[in-house]
Write an enzyme that holds these catalytic residues in place. Structure first.
Site, short mmCIF file in Angstrom:
data_model
loop_
_atom_site.label_atom_id
_atom_site.label_comp_id
_atom_site.label_asym_id
_atom_site.label_seq_id
_atom_site.Cartn_x
_atom_site.Cartn_y
_atom_site.Cartn_z
N ASP A 1 -1.52 6.58 6.99
CA ASP A 1 -2.25 5.69 6.33
C ASP A 1 -2.62 5.23 7.47
O ASP A 1 -1.86 4.20 7.63
CB ASP A 1 -2.17 4.58 4.24
N TRP B 1 1.09 -1.29 0.04
CA TRP B 1 -0.41 -0.13 -0.26
C TRP B 1 0.77 1.86 0.18
O TRP B 1 0.39 2.54 -0.95
CB TRP B 1 -0.60 -0.09 0.93
N LYS C 1 -11.45 -2.28 7.05
CA LYS C 1 -10.48 -3.10 8.31
C LYS C 1 -11.02 -2.89 9.65
O LYS C 1 -10.79 -4.32 10.17
CB LYS C 1 -9.05 -2.11 8.18
C1 LIG Z 1 -7.14 -2.13 2.21
C2 LIG Z 1 -5.94 -0.36 2.56
C3 LIG Z 1 -5.66 0.03 1.16
C4 LIG Z 1 -6.49 0.19 0.29
O1 LIG Z 1 -8.09 0.23 0.91
P1 LIG Z 1 -9.50 0.58 -0.61
O2 LIG Z 1 -9.85 1.56 0.44
O3 LIG Z 1 -9.13 -1.07 -0.89
O4 LIG Z 1 -8.39 1.20 -1.99
C5 LIG Z 1 -4.92 1.09 1.87
N1 LIG Z 1 -4.50 0.69 2.63
C6 LIG Z 1 -4.11 0.35 3.60
C7 LIG Z 1 -2.76 0.25 4.51
C8 LIG Z 1 -4.51 -0.67 4.21
O5 LIG Z 1 -4.85 -2.64 4.31
#
Ligand SMILES: *Cc1c(COP(=O)(O)O)cnc(C)c1O
Length: 354
Positions: free
Chosen positions: A167, A100, A191
């Site tokens: 993030d 990511w 998540k």
């Molecule tokens: C799953 C994830 C993403 C991507 O998320 P989307 O909502 O599918 O775009 C980005 N960063 C991390 C750390 C993730 O676990």
């Protein structure tokens, strides 16, 4: 019987939240209307949006500190470009700790010079680089607090003198941090907060409006802040379920209470990975994620037997990501300790029967 759901995302949500949200699908707030068939500008839904934003700030300890919480669409992946679009004038610094983080870095390159301050790619991202220098003339520094795929997590964040963007998709609301160290936090809901379809952005307003480029309205944080996440139709149901989950967390005692439970779950899980001779952990011990435990079978172990025992015990979603292989047990906030106990017992049974 409900399965033990270790899915990495979309992931397990509290049972009572699923119950409440299914009731709201049929009859929201005794209105005899469904939450998904009313106007997003109705009083009842505006109250949901306000409550969800307020809870996010309250749980993070960021009320009255110049931050705004907004719920956007396009997933965390849209934030990879939106952060750069809104914050990068000429260059930005990125820490590369996994899939990511690499994707965020790639998008940022569309908008200016990207300095990769450190990377753990040399060892398939099984550790978190430390003691790197962050250039003080960069517009911001971007990092990924928890690497969902590789199972590593940043335990301490360096103090830096430029805005810090993080993030936190896979560990937001899971542990206590000084969140005021961060100037922009984003997290896809699916998540640790709700269903897929909405992304929480918590941003310090003072860092916005500094770039000279023209920003399209849908990608401009200031537009979404001004319209209180209602510039266009928000993901009403995803925001509603996120609000219920945040309410659930608050009633439980907030982040400090869930952190204590999360620590118990991960100690139990990693304790067994380290004790059981048939398994090895993937991530560097000191960088292990409390959310996603990645582990592999040792050479020659009977994978079919382990998979069968897991299945019989009602365990769901422990297959590892293709870039790591093996297994990944995701232990997000809503996963009960009991589910980890069941998995650990399966690992012990597997050892006895091998
Ligand atoms: C799953 C994830 C993403 C991507 O998320 P989307 O909502 O599918 O775009 C980005 N960063 C991390 C750390 C993730 O676990």
């Amino acid at each position: 019987m409900k399965k033990h759901n270790f899915s990495a995302g979309p992931c397990i949500l509290p049972q009572e939240v699923l119950q409440q949200s299914s009731e709201a699908i049929l009859n929201f707030n005794n209105s005899n209307l469904s939450i998904i068939e009313i106007s997003h500008r109705s009083k009842d839904f505006v109250a949901v949006m306000d409550r969800a934003s307020a809870l996010a700030l309250e749980l993070l300890g960021l009320e009255n500190k110049g931050y705004k919480a907004i719920f956007l669409q396009g997933g965390a992946s849209t934030q990879f470009l939106m952060t750069a679009y809104n914050l990068m004038e000429s260059k930005a610094a990125y820490l590369n700790t996994g899939t990511w983080a690499s994707k965020a870095l790639k998008e940022a390159k569309l908008f200016g010079e990207v300095i990769e301050v450190a990377s753990s790619k040399d060892q398939n991202f099984n550790y978190i680089p430390k003691n790197y220098a962050v250039p003080s003339d960069a517009d911001y520094f971007h990092c990924t607090s928890n690497n969902t795929i590789f199972g590593t997590q940043i335990k301490s964040f360096q103090s830096i003198d430029i805005p810090m963007v993080c993030d936190m998709s896979s560990d937001i609301f899971s542990r206590q941090l000084d969140f005021s160290k961060f100037d922009l936090i984003y997290a896809g809901a699916q998540k640790n907060m709700g269903p897929a379809g909405t992304t929480l952005v918590v941003v310090k307003e003072a860092i916005l409006g500094k770039v000279t480029r023209v920003i399209p309205s849908m990608l401009d944080y200031r537009v979404h802040i001004e319209k209180e996440s209602m510039f266009n139709t928000p993901a009403v149901f995803a925001v509603y379920v996120s609000m219920l989950t945040l309410e659930w967390l608050k009633n439980l005692g907030g982040i400090s209470a869930i952190e204590a439970i999360n620590n118990k779950k991960s100690a139990l899980m990693y304790g067994e990975i380290d004790r059981n001779p048939l398994f090895t952990g993937f991530a560097n011990k000191e960088d292990r994620s409390h959310m996603n435990a990645t582990f592999n079978l040792i050479e020659g172990a009977n994978q079919a037997l382990f998979d069968e025992l897991s299945k019989v015990a009602g365990i769901n979603g422990i297959n590892g990501h293709r870039s790591v292989g093996g297994y990944r047990a995701s232990m997000y906030n809503a996963l009960p300790l009991e589910s980890v106990e069941v998995l650990v017992n399966v690992m012990k049974e597997f050892e006895r029967k091998s």
